[in-house]
Design a protein around this motif. Sequence first.
Motif, PDB file in Angstrom:
ATOM      1  N   SER A  12       0.884  -1.175   0.000  1.00 16.13           N
ATOM      2  CA  SER A  12       0.000   0.000   0.000  1.00 16.13           C
ATOM      3  C   SER A  12       0.922   1.226   0.000  1.00 16.13           C
ATOM      4  O   SER A  12       1.908   1.241   0.734  1.00 16.13           O
ATOM      5  CB  SER A  12      -0.846   0.027   1.269  1.00 16.13           C
ATOM      6  OG  SER A  12      -1.534  -1.182   1.406  1.00 16.13           O
ATOM      7  N   SER A  14       1.426   3.841   1.506  1.00 13.74           N
ATOM      8  CA  SER A  14       1.231   4.721   2.663  1.00 13.74           C
ATOM      9  C   SER A  14       2.572   5.236   3.201  1.00 13.74           C
ATOM     10  O   SER A  14       2.629   5.829   4.264  1.00 13.74           O
ATOM     11  CB  SER A  14       0.448   3.979   3.747  1.00 13.74           C
ATOM     12  OG  SER A  14       1.039   2.734   3.996  1.00 13.74           O
ATOM     13  N   ASP A  45      -3.679   0.973  -3.834  1.00 10.49           N
ATOM     14  CA  ASP A  45      -3.925   2.408  -3.612  1.00 10.49           C
ATOM     15  C   ASP A  45      -5.418   2.739  -3.614  1.00 10.49           C
ATOM     16  O   ASP A  45      -5.880   3.540  -4.418  1.00 10.49           O
ATOM     17  CB  ASP A  45      -3.172   3.237  -4.678  1.00 10.49           C
ATOM     18  CG  ASP A  45      -3.530   2.806  -6.097  1.00 10.49           C
ATOM     19  OD1 ASP A  45      -4.165   1.748  -6.262  1.00 10.49           O
ATOM     20  OD2 ASP A  45      -3.177   3.535  -7.041  1.00 10.49           O
ATOM     21  N   ASP A  47      -7.029   3.537  -0.622  1.00  7.11           N
ATOM     22  CA  ASP A  47      -7.345   4.165   0.655  1.00  7.11           C
ATOM     23  C   ASP A  47      -6.683   5.545   0.692  1.00  7.11           C
ATOM     24  O   ASP A  47      -5.719   5.762   1.431  1.00  7.11           O
ATOM     25  CB  ASP A  47      -6.832   3.255   1.789  1.00  7.11           C
ATOM     26  CG  ASP A  47      -7.398   3.648   3.148  1.00  7.11           C
ATOM     27  OD1 ASP A  47      -8.042   4.726   3.227  1.00  7.11           O
ATOM     28  OD2 ASP A  47      -7.192   2.907   4.125  1.00  7.11           O
ATOM     29  N   PRO A  49      -7.006   8.428   2.078  1.00  5.60           N
ATOM     30  CA  PRO A  49      -6.601   9.128   3.300  1.00  5.60           C
ATOM     31  C   PRO A  49      -5.294   8.602   3.896  1.00  5.60           C
ATOM     32  O   PRO A  49      -4.610   9.322   4.614  1.00  5.60           O
ATOM     33  CB  PRO A  49      -7.766   8.872   4.270  1.00  5.60           C
ATOM     34  CG  PRO A  49      -8.908   8.443   3.429  1.00  5.60           C
ATOM     35  CD  PRO A  49      -8.345   7.833   2.191  1.00  5.60           C
ATOM     36  N   ARG A  50      -4.957   7.344   3.601  1.00  9.38           N
ATOM     37  CA  ARG A  50      -3.726   6.770   4.190  1.00  9.38           C
ATOM     38  C   ARG A  50      -2.529   6.855   3.231  1.00  9.38           C
ATOM     39  O   ARG A  50      -1.439   6.414   3.554  1.00  9.38           O
ATOM     40  CB  ARG A  50      -3.969   5.313   4.587  1.00  9.38           C
ATOM     41  CG  ARG A  50      -4.855   5.200   5.820  1.00  9.38           C
ATOM     42  CD  ARG A  50      -4.944   3.763   6.300  1.00  9.38           C
ATOM     43  NE  ARG A  50      -3.629   3.187   6.495  1.00  9.38           N
ATOM     44  CZ  ARG A  50      -3.333   1.908   6.269  1.00  9.38           C
ATOM     45  NH1 ARG A  50      -4.238   1.094   5.817  1.00  9.38           N
ATOM     46  NH2 ARG A  50      -2.123   1.457   6.500  1.00  9.38           N
ATOM     47  N   GLU A  51      -2.784   7.423   2.030  1.00  8.79           N
ATOM     48  CA  GLU A  51      -1.691   7.446   1.057  1.00  8.79           C
ATOM     49  C   GLU A  51      -0.825   8.688   1.171  1.00  8.79           C
ATOM     50  O   GLU A  51      -1.291   9.736   1.569  1.00  8.79           O
ATOM     51  CB  GLU A  51      -2.267   7.330  -0.360  1.00  8.79           C
ATOM     52  CG  GLU A  51      -2.550   5.882  -0.680  1.00  8.79           C
ATOM     53  CD  GLU A  51      -3.631   5.695  -1.730  1.00  8.79           C
ATOM     54  OE1 GLU A  51      -3.743   6.560  -2.622  1.00  8.79           O
ATOM     55  OE2 GLU A  51      -4.366   4.697  -1.627  1.00  8.79           O
ATOM     56  N   SER A 229       6.210  -0.582  11.011  1.00 12.48           N
ATOM     57  CA  SER A 229       5.273  -0.187   9.968  1.00 12.48           C
ATOM     58  C   SER A 229       5.463   1.272   9.630  1.00 12.48           C
ATOM     59  O   SER A 229       6.115   2.018  10.357  1.00 12.48           O
ATOM     60  CB  SER A 229       3.834  -0.423  10.432  1.00 12.48           C
ATOM     61  OG  SER A 229       3.479   0.586  11.345  1.00 12.48           O
ATOM     62  N   LYS A 230       4.846   1.628   8.493  1.00 15.06           N
ATOM     63  CA  LYS A 230       4.931   3.021   8.059  1.00 15.06           C
ATOM     64  C   LYS A 230       4.263   3.903   9.107  1.00 15.06           C
ATOM     65  O   LYS A 230       4.688   5.012   9.360  1.00 15.06           O
ATOM     66  CB  LYS A 230       4.240   3.177   6.715  1.00 15.06           C
ATOM     67  CG  LYS A 230       4.929   2.387   5.621  1.00 15.06           C
ATOM     68  CD  LYS A 230       3.997   2.119   4.447  1.00 15.06           C
ATOM     69  CE  LYS A 230       4.530   1.032   3.540  1.00 15.06           C
ATOM     70  NZ  LYS A 230       3.513   0.409   2.708  1.00 15.06           N
ATOM     71  N   GLN A 231       3.205   3.339   9.747  1.00 16.76           N
ATOM     72  CA  GLN A 231       2.467   4.129  10.733  1.00 16.76           C
ATOM     73  C   GLN A 231       3.312   4.430  11.967  1.00 16.76           C
ATOM     74  O   GLN A 231       3.178   5.465  12.582  1.00 16.76           O
ATOM     75  CB  GLN A 231       1.178   3.403  11.167  1.00 16.76           C
ATOM     76  CG  GLN A 231       0.057   3.483  10.159  1.00 16.76           C
ATOM     77  CD  GLN A 231       0.325   2.661   8.901  1.00 16.76           C
ATOM     78  OE1 GLN A 231       0.863   1.573   8.964  1.00 16.76           O
ATOM     79  NE2 GLN A 231      -0.010   3.211   7.748  1.00 16.76           N
TER      80      GLN A 231
END
Length: 287
Positions: A12, A14, A45, A47, A49-51, A229-231
Amino acid sequence: MTVLYRGRFAPSPSGPLHFGSLVAALGSYLRAKSLGGKWLLRIEDIDPPREIAGASSQILHTLTAYGFEWDEEVLYQSQRIETYQTQIDQWIAQDKAYFCHCSRKQIQLMGGTYDGRCNLCRPKLTSGAVRIVNHSKVDRFDDALMGTVIQDAHFAGEDFIVKRSDGLYAYQLAVVLDDAYQGITEVVRGSDLLQPTVRQISLYRILGLTEPSWLHLPLACTEPGLKLSKQNHAQAIDLLNPGPSINAALNFLGQAKVELAPANIMLEQAIKQFVLKDIPAHTEILL
Ligand code: GLU
């Protein structure tokens, strides 16, 4: 007739690829290429808002710098929206899916598992999230690394969401339609996706499609239960000096290291040396 192995990597966009994503890319690549199969790339791709702007091209660029070569054209999920919607429309018309207005709080009051009440509404709702009628409940599957994986039967048997109330398509729906569309024969990915696998198998059965085989790799975690994670701002992998990261990812996957060389040569060597059973069958490994 033997079916040619077709694997894939489905990031993804993100954020940039980090060590955890490199492990997933490498594990799926080595498995596909060691079997003489194809390895496809799909950018998930759907989502927005998360990209992060530019992340898709950055991912492609990083994979190239790391010596990965994908077969066929890159598939972007954002170009598949019509297919997802057509499937949902068809299910609604056939009463195989229905709209739902229930909030998280209401579902908590139901005991945490959705009880299907909006399917009983008369007249039926005409907007909201869309749930599939899950008449193909699956609570276990065989994983090439982990053996039989059993999931919570309530989670597995729920009428789960295939389109969210904000209009975005659920990962479960897109991933199944696209893996089937791309003819993927085995899904190799991180163990964070062990749980949704049972729902994906339900969708294959509802759609009358042959399910792929499954192989879930250990996750790189910074502490128990916390995957890189990216988050949580995992560091992007080094674009200028891929060799050490490739060897670190090989080591993480229980594979022998290879001699430092241009990235594509290192991957070629890693394909020759790949031993599936040497990958640790753990859901997480602490870094
Ligand atoms: N797009 C998902 C992710 O980046 C992976 C989906 C999959 O491999 O099934 O976590």
